[in-house]
Scaffold this active site. Structure first.
Site, PDB file in Angstrom:
ATOM      1  N   THR A 122      39.181 -11.964  75.513  1.00  0.00           N
ATOM      2  CA  THR A 122      39.339 -12.431  76.888  1.00  0.00           C
ATOM      3  C   THR A 122      40.713 -13.072  77.021  1.00  0.00           C
ATOM      4  O   THR A 122      41.428 -13.244  76.046  1.00  0.00           O
ATOM      5  CB  THR A 122      38.277 -13.493  77.241  1.00  0.00           C
ATOM      6  N   VAL A 174      39.654 -18.215  68.073  1.00  0.00           N
ATOM      7  CA  VAL A 174      40.524 -18.964  68.973  1.00  0.00           C
ATOM      8  C   VAL A 174      41.842 -18.215  69.176  1.00  0.00           C
ATOM      9  O   VAL A 174      42.582 -17.973  68.217  1.00  0.00           O
ATOM     10  CB  VAL A 174      40.796 -20.372  68.415  1.00  0.00           C
ATOM     11  N   LYS A 175      42.118 -17.842  70.422  1.00  0.00           N
ATOM     12  CA  LYS A 175      43.379 -17.159  70.736  1.00  0.00           C
ATOM     13  C   LYS A 175      44.484 -18.191  70.935  1.00  0.00           C
ATOM     14  O   LYS A 175      44.334 -19.154  71.676  1.00  0.00           O
ATOM     15  CB  LYS A 175      43.234 -16.301  72.000  1.00  0.00           C
ATOM     16  N   VAL A 176      45.598 -17.935  70.268  1.00  0.00           N
ATOM     17  CA  VAL A 176      46.717 -18.878  70.264  1.00  0.00           C
ATOM     18  C   VAL A 176      48.002 -18.116  70.575  1.00  0.00           C
ATOM     19  O   VAL A 176      48.251 -17.050  70.003  1.00  0.00           O
ATOM     20  CB  VAL A 176      46.831 -19.562  68.880  1.00  0.00           C
TER      21      VAL A 176
END
Length: 215
Positions: free
Chosen positions: A27, A82-84
Site C-alpha cells: 500500500t 514497514v515501508k520506509v
C-alpha cells in the site's frame, strides 16, 4: 516469482486473494487516501484479508519519527512490513528496525546505489519503481537487473519487489530478470490472465463440442 497486489481497496484484496495467485499486499499513502477511510481501519482490514506480507508506509522524514511509526505499524499484525523511504534518515531507521526484528520495505527507489545502501542497512525488501522510470525516458527494468547483479555479487538477502508495474510486460521482464516479487494494481493483475488466442481456442472447442453426438 511472488505476486503482490498494490492497493488499499480491501475488496480488491479479497477478490485477488480468492484467485490463488497472490502472495502479499503493498500500500501507500495515496492508495489509502483514495479509500476515504481512516488508515487504521484500512490496515486492519487488509491484514485480515491477506495471509502474507502487508507493506504499510511511514510518512515521517526523520529517523526517530520513522522508527516510532514503524513500531506502531508492526503492532497491527505479524505480517506487517514497514515501508520506509530511501532517504538518509529512512535508512538509519531501517537499521534500527531491522535490529528489532521488524521487516522493512525500502521504497521509492530509483538507483542501484540506493538499493545497495538499503541492503547494507538490513532491508527485508527493496522496491525499484520501474514504471515511473519508464515515464521519464529511462528503462526501469535495467534498474532491476542492476540491483539483482549487485545483490547476487555480495550475497545480500534483501528481496527485490518490482514496483510501479504498468503492464504485463513488466511482470514478464521482472520474472526473466530473476526478481523475487512484482507488485501491481488490480487491473494489471487481471491482465495477466488474458490472451486473445486463449479466448478464440476456447470458443472453438465449445462450438465443436456441440457437434459431438449425444448418447
Amino acid at each position: 516469482m511472488k505476486l503482490f497486489i498494490d492497493t488499499a481497496d480491501v475488496q480488491q484484496v479479497k477478490e485477488a486473494w480468492s484467485w490463488g495467485i497472490i502472495d502479499g499486499v503493498t500500500t501507500n499513502p495515496s492508495h489509502v487516501a483514495k479509500t476515504g477511510r481512516p488508515a487504521a481501519a484500512v490496515f486492519r482490514d487488509i491484514c485480515a484479508a491477506a495471509d502474507g506480507p502487508v507493506s504499510l508506509e511511514t510518512i515521517g522524514l526523520t529517523a526517530p519519527e520513522i522508527v516510532a511509526e514503524g513500531r506502531e505499524l508492526a503492532k497491527y499484525h505479524r505480517n506487517v512490513v514497514v515501508k520506509v523511504p530511501i532517504i538518509k534518515e529512512g535508512l538509519k531507521a531501517v537499521k534500527i528496525l531491522a535490529a528489532e526484528g521488524i521487516k522493512t520495505n525500502v521504497t521509492v527507489t530509483f538507483s542501484p546505489v540506493q538499493a545497495l545502501l538499503a541492503a547494507k542497512c538490513g532491508a527485508t525488501y527493496i522496491s525499484p519503481f520501474v514504471g515511473r522510470l519508464d515515464a521519464h525516458a529511462h528503462n526501469g527494468m535495467d534498474l532491476v537487473r542492476q540491483i539483482k547483479t549487485i545483490y547476487d555479487n555480495y550475497g545480500f538477502k534483501t528481496e527485490i519487489i518490482v514496483a510501479a508495474v504498468r503492464h504485463p510486460v513488466h511482470v514478464l521482464e521482472a520474472a526473466l530478470a530473476g526478481a523475487h516479487i512484482a507488485t501491481m494494481n488490480f487491473d494489471v493483475l487481471q491482465q495477466l490472465y488474458l490472451h486473445p488466442l486463449t479466448d478464440i481456442v476456447i470458443a472453438q472447442f465449445l462450438k465443436d463440442w456441440k457437434s459431438v453426438p449425444k448418447e
